[in-house]
Motif scaffolding. Sequence first.
Motif, PDB file in Angstrom:
ATOM      1  N   VAL A 101       0.843  -1.202   0.000  1.00  0.00           N
ATOM      2  CA  VAL A 101       0.000   0.000   0.000  1.00  0.00           C
ATOM      3  C   VAL A 101       0.877   1.250   0.000  1.00  0.00           C
ATOM      4  N   LYS A 102       1.958   1.219   0.781  1.00  0.00           N
ATOM      5  CA  LYS A 102       2.850   2.387   0.878  1.00  0.00           C
ATOM      6  C   LYS A 102       3.466   2.735  -0.477  1.00  0.00           C
ATOM      7  N   THR A 103       3.989   1.741  -1.185  1.00  0.00           N
ATOM      8  CA  THR A 103       4.598   2.035  -2.488  1.00  0.00           C
ATOM      9  C   THR A 103       3.529   2.359  -3.531  1.00  0.00           C
ATOM     10  N   LEU A 104       2.349   1.773  -3.408  1.00  0.00           N
ATOM     11  CA  LEU A 104       1.254   2.122  -4.312  1.00  0.00           C
ATOM     12  C   LEU A 104       0.887   3.595  -4.134  1.00  0.00           C
ATOM     13  N   ALA A 105       0.765   4.045  -2.882  1.00  0.00           N
ATOM     14  CA  ALA A 105       0.445   5.446  -2.606  1.00  0.00           C
ATOM     15  C   ALA A 105       1.526   6.373  -3.172  1.00  0.00           C
ATOM     16  N   LYS A 106       2.786   6.000  -3.004  1.00  0.00           N
ATOM     17  CA  LYS A 106       3.890   6.805  -3.555  1.00  0.00           C
ATOM     18  C   LYS A 106       3.801   6.882  -5.069  1.00  0.00           C
ATOM     19  N   ASN A 107       3.504   5.751  -5.703  1.00  0.00           N
ATOM     20  CA  ASN A 107       3.368   5.716  -7.163  1.00  0.00           C
ATOM     21  C   ASN A 107       2.215   6.582  -7.638  1.00  0.00           C
ATOM     22  N   ILE A 108       1.093   6.526  -6.936  1.00  0.00           N
ATOM     23  CA  ILE A 108      -0.071   7.350  -7.292  1.00  0.00           C
ATOM     24  C   ILE A 108       0.285   8.824  -7.151  1.00  0.00           C
ATOM     25  N   ASN A 109       0.948   9.168  -6.053  1.00  0.00           N
ATOM     26  CA  ASN A 109       1.352  10.553  -5.813  1.00  0.00           C
ATOM     27  C   ASN A 109       2.286  11.036  -6.922  1.00  0.00           C
ATOM     28  N   PHE A 110       3.232  10.207  -7.313  1.00  0.00           N
ATOM     29  CA  PHE A 110       4.167  10.549  -8.383  1.00  0.00           C
ATOM     30  C   PHE A 110       3.431  10.738  -9.711  1.00  0.00           C
TER      31      PHE A 110
ATOM     32  N   LYS B 171     -12.769  -3.019  -6.603  1.00  0.00           N
ATOM     33  CA  LYS B 171     -12.197  -4.359  -6.788  1.00  0.00           C
ATOM     34  C   LYS B 171     -11.039  -4.404  -7.786  1.00  0.00           C
ATOM     35  N   TYR B 172     -10.323  -3.290  -7.967  1.00  0.00           N
ATOM     36  CA  TYR B 172      -9.114  -3.287  -8.793  1.00  0.00           C
ATOM     37  C   TYR B 172      -7.923  -3.816  -7.999  1.00  0.00           C
ATOM     38  N   ILE B 173      -7.985  -3.623  -6.668  1.00  0.00           N
ATOM     39  CA  ILE B 173      -6.914  -4.135  -5.815  1.00  0.00           C
ATOM     40  C   ILE B 173      -7.534  -4.837  -4.613  1.00  0.00           C
ATOM     41  N   ARG B 174      -6.716  -5.693  -3.988  1.00  0.00           N
ATOM     42  CA  ARG B 174      -7.074  -6.305  -2.704  1.00  0.00           C
ATOM     43  C   ARG B 174      -5.913  -6.059  -1.768  1.00  0.00           C
ATOM     44  N   VAL B 175      -6.213  -5.599  -0.570  1.00  0.00           N
ATOM     45  CA  VAL B 175      -5.171  -5.323   0.415  1.00  0.00           C
ATOM     46  C   VAL B 175      -5.241  -6.382   1.503  1.00  0.00           C
ATOM     47  N   ASN B 176      -4.075  -6.993   1.772  1.00  0.00           N
ATOM     48  CA  ASN B 176      -3.990  -8.012   2.803  1.00  0.00           C
ATOM     49  C   ASN B 176      -2.716  -7.753   3.604  1.00  0.00           C
ATOM     50  N   ASN B 177      -2.861  -7.275   4.841  1.00  0.00           N
ATOM     51  CA  ASN B 177      -1.710  -6.943   5.688  1.00  0.00           C
ATOM     52  C   ASN B 177      -0.739  -5.994   4.982  1.00  0.00           C
ATOM     53  N   ALA B 178      -1.255  -4.945   4.392  1.00  0.00           N
ATOM     54  CA  ALA B 178      -0.481  -3.905   3.697  1.00  0.00           C
ATOM     55  C   ALA B 178       0.104  -4.368   2.365  1.00  0.00           C
ATOM     56  N   ASN B 179      -0.121  -5.641   1.994  1.00  0.00           N
ATOM     57  CA  ASN B 179       0.308  -6.115   0.677  1.00  0.00           C
ATOM     58  C   ASN B 179      -0.847  -5.967  -0.304  1.00  0.00           C
TER      59      ASN B 179
END
Length: 73
Positions: free
Chosen positions: A27-36, A58-66
């Motif tokens: 999730v953290k790197t996804l957020a960084k990528n979106i911000n970029f 339903k484009y993504i599934r988050v499981n323990n931050a993965n």
Amino acid sequence: MATSTVEMISDIVKNLAGRGQARPPTVKTLAKNINFLFTEKLSEQQLSSIVKDLEQRKYIRVNNANVSYQLPQ
């Protein structure tokens, strides 16, 4: 540049779908990528909201931050 949330989600999904296996694994790197993608003008709250929106659509599934992806081809 995308203005509405729907346009932003569409741009993000297109970007991620075009990356093949090189998608952000957390999730953290996804957020960084979106911000970029949007020239780093988004707040933490906006990023969190976008990630939740991607999950609800339903484009993504988050499981323990993965993150796992279910993107259109």
